[in-house]
Design a protein around this motif. Structure first.
Motif, mmCIF file in Angstrom:
data_model
loop_
_atom_site.group_PDB
_atom_site.id
_atom_site.type_symbol
_atom_site.label_atom_id
_atom_site.label_comp_id
_atom_site.label_asym_id
_atom_site.label_seq_id
_atom_site.Cartn_x
_atom_site.Cartn_y
_atom_site.Cartn_z
ATOM 1 N N ILE A 1 1.015 -1.241 0.128
ATOM 2 C CA ILE A 1 0.093 -0.134 0.009
ATOM 3 C C ILE A 1 0.902 1.318 0.034
ATOM 4 O O ILE A 1 0.688 2.160 -0.713
ATOM 5 N N TRP A 2 1.933 1.240 0.876
ATOM 6 C CA TRP A 2 2.809 2.477 0.720
ATOM 7 C C TRP A 2 3.456 2.598 -0.459
ATOM 8 O O TRP A 2 3.689 3.578 -0.894
ATOM 9 N N VAL A 3 4.116 1.433 -0.972
ATOM 10 C CA VAL A 3 4.642 1.710 -2.280
ATOM 11 C C VAL A 3 3.869 2.268 -3.595
ATOM 12 O O VAL A 3 4.008 2.922 -4.129
ATOM 13 N N MET A 4 2.533 1.804 -3.483
ATOM 14 C CA MET A 4 1.387 2.032 -4.182
ATOM 15 C C MET A 4 0.993 3.740 -4.316
ATOM 16 O O MET A 4 1.022 4.514 -5.170
ATOM 17 N N ILE A 5 1.047 4.023 -2.882
ATOM 18 C CA ILE A 5 0.736 5.636 -2.453
ATOM 19 C C ILE A 5 1.882 6.296 -3.080
ATOM 20 O O ILE A 5 1.893 7.382 -3.826
ATOM 21 N N ASN A 6 3.037 5.929 -3.023
ATOM 22 C CA ASN A 6 4.336 6.660 -3.206
ATOM 23 C C ASN A 6 4.486 6.590 -5.153
ATOM 24 O O ASN A 6 4.959 7.592 -5.446
ATOM 25 N N GLY A 7 3.868 5.572 -5.498
ATOM 26 C CA GLY A 7 3.897 5.333 -6.970
ATOM 27 C C GLY A 7 2.972 6.504 -7.610
ATOM 28 O O GLY A 7 3.209 7.390 -8.589
ATOM 29 N N VAL A 8 1.529 6.536 -6.903
ATOM 30 C CA VAL A 8 0.767 7.641 -7.354
ATOM 31 C C VAL A 8 1.403 8.921 -7.031
ATOM 32 O O VAL A 8 1.304 9.707 -7.969
ATOM 33 N N LEU A 9 2.063 9.519 -6.035
ATOM 34 C CA LEU A 9 2.799 10.614 -5.757
ATOM 35 C C LEU A 9 3.822 10.897 -6.734
ATOM 36 O O LEU A 9 3.946 12.050 -7.266
ATOM 37 N N GLN A 10 4.448 9.743 -7.274
ATOM 38 C CA GLN A 10 5.745 10.063 -8.276
ATOM 39 C C GLN A 10 4.771 10.338 -9.627
ATOM 40 O O GLN A 10 5.459 11.292 -10.399
ATOM 41 N N ILE A 11 3.815 9.938 -9.845
ATOM 42 C CA ILE A 11 3.289 10.184 -11.179
ATOM 43 C C ILE A 11 2.715 11.486 -11.200
ATOM 44 O O ILE A 11 2.539 12.207 -12.006
ATOM 45 N N SER A 12 2.048 12.043 -9.673
ATOM 46 C CA SER A 12 1.663 13.364 -9.605
ATOM 47 C C SER A 12 2.764 14.286 -9.823
ATOM 48 O O SER A 12 2.767 15.163 -10.371
ATOM 49 N N SER A 13 4.008 14.067 -9.466
ATOM 50 C CA SER A 13 5.150 14.611 -9.485
ATOM 51 C C SER A 13 5.463 14.946 -11.130
ATOM 52 O O SER A 13 6.052 15.989 -11.329
#
Length: 191
Positions: A97-109
């Motif tokens: 879950i943590w990795v998925m959230i960070n992935g979404v944040l990287q997409i946003s970045s």
């Protein structure tokens, strides 16, 4: 202040890469052994804390809190020792879950970096998508999958997330430096 933030992002990304590579190459038995050692430490602390609480008369005012705390340590220790595979599965889902959230944040970045007009945004976008997919695979992994390749998933996920964090810090640092130079030139022209 922004340079400190970018430095911290860089250090965090580097730590994730190192941890990810270490976990990727650790065997399942090593991870289980680590859980059992940590469980043994919780158990030992709980038993010692319980004995000290029961024997010391001057801490009777806090005896209830210490007994609850020591019982909790003992229970956690027993759980870690006896159900290390179950705990590994739970931790895998949490990390997923943590990795998925960070992935979404990287997409946003990546979207933000694109709006700034920087040419490297596709790299951050691709890494963000890869990290999100790996997080999803961790969350949905079966018990057999967890037993055989959890270390690789977690290791690769952390490594990719670390690379994305470092790239985001690097690209935003470049943009901030450019904006500062432009603002200084504008200020000089107005004088």
């Amino acid at each position: 202040m922004k340079k400190v933030s970018n430095l911290m992002m860089f250090v965090l990304g580097l730590a994730q890469i190192v941890l990810g590579v270490c976990i990727a190459f650790a065997s399942e038995s090593i991870i289980e052994t680590i859980f059992k050692i940590v469980g043994g430490a919780f158990l030992a602390v709980g038993v010692i804390q319980l004995i000290v609480t029961l024997l010391k008369k001057e801490i009777k005012n806090y005896a209830e809190i210490n007994i609850v705390s020591s019982a909790l340590n003992i229970v956690i220790g027993i759980i870690l020792i006896t159900t290390s595979k179950l705990v590994l599965g739970i931790i895998t889902v949490i990390i997923g879950i943590w990795v998925m959230i960070n992935g979404v944040l990287q997409i946003s970045s990546a979207v933000s970096i694109k709006r700034l007009g920087l040419k490297y945004w596709p790299i951050v976008l691709i890494l963000g998508i890869a990290v999100t997919i790996l997080g999803y695979l961790l969350v949905t992994a079966s018990e057999q999958t967890i037993a055989s390749i959890v270390n690789v998933y977690i290791g690769v996920g952390l490594t990719l997330n670390g690379i994305g964090t470092i790239l985001t810090a690097f690209f935003t640092r470049k943009e901030i430096d450019v904006k500062v130079e432009i603002n200084e030139e504008t200020y000089k022209i107005e004088e």
